[in-house]
Design an enzyme around this catalytic site. Sequence first.
Site, PDB file in Angstrom:
ATOM      1  CB  SER A 133      -0.737  -0.125   1.202  1.00  0.00           C
ATOM      2  OG  SER A 133      -1.545   1.242   1.538  1.00  0.00           O
ATOM      3  CE1 TYR A 146      -3.923  -2.036   5.158  1.00  0.00           C
ATOM      4  CE2 TYR A 146      -3.362  -0.036   4.594  1.00  0.00           C
ATOM      5  CZ  TYR A 146      -3.555  -1.106   4.357  1.00  0.00           C
ATOM      6  OH  TYR A 146      -3.636  -1.331   2.865  1.00  0.00           O
ATOM      7  CE  LYS A 150      -1.087  -3.787   3.594  1.00  0.00           C
ATOM      8  NZ  LYS A 150      -1.303  -5.245   2.684  1.00  0.00           N
ATOM      9  CB  THR A 181     -13.069  -2.596  -3.231  1.00  0.00           C
ATOM     10  OG1 THR A 181     -11.755  -2.519  -3.286  1.00  0.00           O
ATOM     11  CG2 THR A 181     -13.577  -2.764  -4.718  1.00  0.00           C
TER      12      THR A 181
END
Length: 256
Positions: A133, A146, A150, A181
């Site tokens: 990401s 997160y 990552k 999404t």
Amino acid sequence: MDHTRQVAVVTGAAGAIGTALTATLTDAGYDVVGLDLPSACPPDRLASGTMVGCDITDDAEVRAVFERIVADHGRIDLLVNNAGISAIGAFDDHDVETHRQVLAVNHLGSVSCTQAALPALRESRGHVVVISSVAGFAPVVGRPAYVAAKHAVTGMFESLRPELARDGVGVTLVHPTFLTTHLGTAEGGTERTTTGSAVTADDVARAVLEGVQKRRPRVLVGRTAHVAWHVRRLAPGLYERLMTRRMTATEGADRG
């Protein structure tokens, strides 16, 4: 079964990116085996053997599943570590267990699957892809767990690339910007929409295929990912101000 056909394994295969990856890689000539939690797998794909129920945070289960894949297909040429979850909120909003859960799926799940697939990948001189990401190389406000996960998976596979190159195994890190999404979260919900130009699951899948075919070490998906990559390195202070301003504005709009 034709053991001469290339075999790809895709984790998180029931999600939007996983579904797009399965279609894109199948069209490119791969036999694709998708992995996801049993509850997420469509029954018809379980019955056909194109998807296998697997909790990638359970190392023993992962090893058993990969042994089965090699026994059934004879080889693994490509592993796409796609499975991931997020956690939305400030640092004070999440306890250690939330951080552990996000790290277990995004980072340690990729470690487990790669270790299990590595003997077959070495034999085929195959390729490993990690869906990272923008958060894998730059800070993102409101997602500390997160971002940490990552960064961890990105750093480890960057270090692993030259090690595996000696065996002919390629490593590609894919960094999409925000997607159209929704990504599942540790809390059981979905990540809210975020500012910046978004990319689709099909965009990511096409980028993965191109990265594998050209043996690229890194693929940036989306204009925002390219801008973030360069600004973060050339002007880190400017990047942090712009990112904080945009994320704060989006959070205000979400509350409104």
